[in-house]
Write an enzyme that holds these catalytic residues in place. Structure first.
Site, PDB file in Angstrom:
ATOM      1  N   GLU A 253      -7.958 -24.318 -42.850  1.00 54.85           N
ATOM      2  CA  GLU A 253      -6.800 -23.658 -42.237  1.00 54.85           C
ATOM      3  C   GLU A 253      -5.725 -23.617 -43.299  1.00 54.85           C
ATOM      4  O   GLU A 253      -5.164 -24.649 -43.668  1.00 54.85           O
ATOM      5  CB  GLU A 253      -6.356 -24.423 -40.985  1.00 54.85           C
ATOM      6  CG  GLU A 253      -5.312 -23.684 -40.157  1.00 54.85           C
ATOM      7  CD  GLU A 253      -3.913 -24.216 -40.405  1.00 54.85           C
ATOM      8  OE1 GLU A 253      -3.146 -23.498 -41.101  1.00 54.85           O
ATOM      9  OE2 GLU A 253      -3.606 -25.302 -39.913  1.00 54.85           O
ATOM     10  N   CYS A 287       2.668 -23.787 -39.974  1.00 55.71           N
ATOM     11  CA  CYS A 287       1.850 -22.730 -40.579  1.00 55.71           C
ATOM     12  C   CYS A 287       1.856 -21.450 -39.749  1.00 55.71           C
ATOM     13  O   CYS A 287       1.613 -20.367 -40.281  1.00 55.71           O
ATOM     14  CB  CYS A 287       0.421 -23.224 -40.781  1.00 55.71           C
ATOM     15  SG  CYS A 287      -0.348 -23.901 -39.307  1.00 55.71           S
TER      16      CYS A 287
END
Length: 481
Positions: A253, A287
């Protein structure tokens, strides 16, 4: 939680808590004050060899432990997190600078990660495949992939390690995790909870130290069969190159630069208000944080006015103070990076509607910053700011909005606000992104898949897919005797 209550920092390897001894160490800093919280010991090569040997041996036992027994350990861990949530929330606030109310929310999500994995691990079903020829049985059987190496960042210091650890353990894998050296006590709290819950020695080891050296040793080891990483795209590509040398499974990720498309049929002030709360949550160090706001030209000025006013009203301060609206960024490097992005944007003609430079004094405080007139040549238009910085740009048509959303080779999260079903349908189909969020701001839950496309990552965490990431399928075909 006060600075005086900060716990001693250790490594956890093969079921043993290890103090510094003659190891190298580093300071852990309170970002709200700039004062040292404690000293973190670094794992050396011998420590990592011991963790690898323990993971290999523990995998033999844990992979054959029943899913029900594994589930019991994970459930107990979730319960222990909830029982001592105030301690964990305090550690998050001290190490990360996240306001205490937000930190409490993170503790609950961490507990839910273990709870979900406990439930889903009991439903790791295989399947019987209809035979082509009578007398044959064909089966697809899920098995744990093997010992896992995990690396996680500092911006979600309870959630990210919890997701990785819980998924690996529920699937029957052993795991060695290197959380961030900036937020170690938060991660070590989870290790202590797992130990108390009855996790056998060696199934989980937790190490800290030189990130490159640790990653290199773990990923070169034949013991490790999978790597899961949360961090920057640049580092992710380096780890991927290393992992492919021994054909390890990867779940990465990576970076994001999330677009948020706002169309003219919405309640402009309501969307702007919610956008401010989302953008500056955790000081923008998320994020999935929206960074590139594309607002229809007919409502652009009003959106900018409301968004800028509310951003400027956020109170910066001590994350342990209930009146604080936004805490510091986690480290001094973020201050330098953010100021460099603002300077570059100004040099290319952008305007700073509010914020734009660090707050001098103790701690690492950077105020909510709003940029307008940001052209595509600016660094901040192309690089994730990973901080309390938003860009607001007008668009004239849905074609232009989608083009801008897809302009970068990043696709982790995107947001869309419209009540026009034609707009919603087209954008949800054409935006190139792992997560398209419509008319709200919540991207990820324990029970939902989460991952990016292109330079934002590979593979999925969370949900059924997150458990399957730690499994491999074995096909078994058997003829009758």
């Amino acid at each position: 939680m006060t600075q005086n209550a900060y716990p001693p920092l250790r490594l956890w390897i093969a079921g043993e808590w290890i103090d510094r001894g003659d190891r190298d160490d580093q300071a852990v800093i309170n970002p709200a004050t700039g004062v040292e919280l404690g000293r973190l010991p670094h794992a050396g090569a011998d420590d990592l060899d011991r963790a690898l040997a323990a993971a290999a041996e523990a995998f033999k036992r844990w992979s054959t432990t029943s899913p029900v027994a594994r589930s019991t350990v994970l459930r107990r861990t979730a319960a222990l997190i909830r029982e001592d949530r105030e301690t964990l929330a305090g550690l998050i606030s001290l190490e990360l600078g996240k306001p205490l109310a937000e930190a409490r929310g993170e503790t609950e999500t961490a507990a839910e990660m273990f709870e979900w994995a406990a439930e889903e691990g009991r439903r790791a079903y295989g399947r019987i495949i209809p035979e082509r020829t009578p007398g044959y049985r064909m089966m697809a059987i899920p098995e744990p992939v093997g010992p896992v190496a995990a690396i996680s960042g500092w911006n979600a210091p309870a959630i990210t390690p919890s997701r990785k650890i819980a998924g690996a353990l529920a699937a029957g894998c052993s795991i060695i995790i290197k959380p961030s050296e900036g937020t170690p006590a938060t991660a070590l709290f989870l290790a202590r909870a797992l130990e108390t819950a009855g996790l056998p020695a060696g199934v989980l080891s937790m190490v800290f130290g030189n990130p490159a050296a640790i990653a290199d040793q773990l990923l070169r080891s034949p013991v490790i069969r999978m790597v899961t990483f949360t961090g920057s795209t640049v580092v992710g590509k380096q780890l991927a190159a290393l992992a492919t040398q021994s054909m390890k499974r990867m779940v990465f990720e990576l970076g994001g630069h999330a677009p948020a498309l706002v169309f003219p049929d919405v309640d402009v002030d309501a969307v702007a208000k919610a956008a401010v709360a989302t953008k500056f949550r955790n000081s923008g160090q998320v994020c999935t944080s929206p960074t590139r706001f594309y607002v229809h030209e007919s409502i652009h000025d009003r959106f900018v006015e409301t968004f800028t006013r509310l951003a400027g009203e956020l109170r910066l301060g001590d994350p342990l103070d209930a009146a604080t609206g936004m805490g510091p960024v986690q480290n001094a490097r973020r201050l330098d990076a953010l100021e460099a992005l603002v300077e570059d944007a100004r040099a290319h003609g952008a305007s700073v509607a509010t914020g734009g430079q660090r707050r001098h004094g103790d701690g690492f405080f950077f105020p909510p910053t709003v940029l307008t007139n940001v052209g595509p040549q600016c660094r901040v238009a192309n690089e994730e700011p990973f901080g309390p910085m938003a860009m607001i740009t007008p668009f004239a048509s849905i074609d232009e909005a989608i083009e801008q959303a897809n302009r970068l080779p990043l696709g982790l999260a995107s947001y869309l606000f419209s009540h026009d079903l034609r707009v919603v349908d087209r954008c949800s189909r054409e935006i190139q992104c792992g997560n398209v969020i419509i008319n709200h701001w919540k991207v990820s839950f324990p029970e939902t898949p989460f991952g990016g496309v292109e330079d934002s990552g590979i593979g999925l965490e969370g949900g059924v897919e997150g458990l399957q990431a730690f499994q491999q399928l074995k096909f078994v075909s058997q003829a009758a005797q």
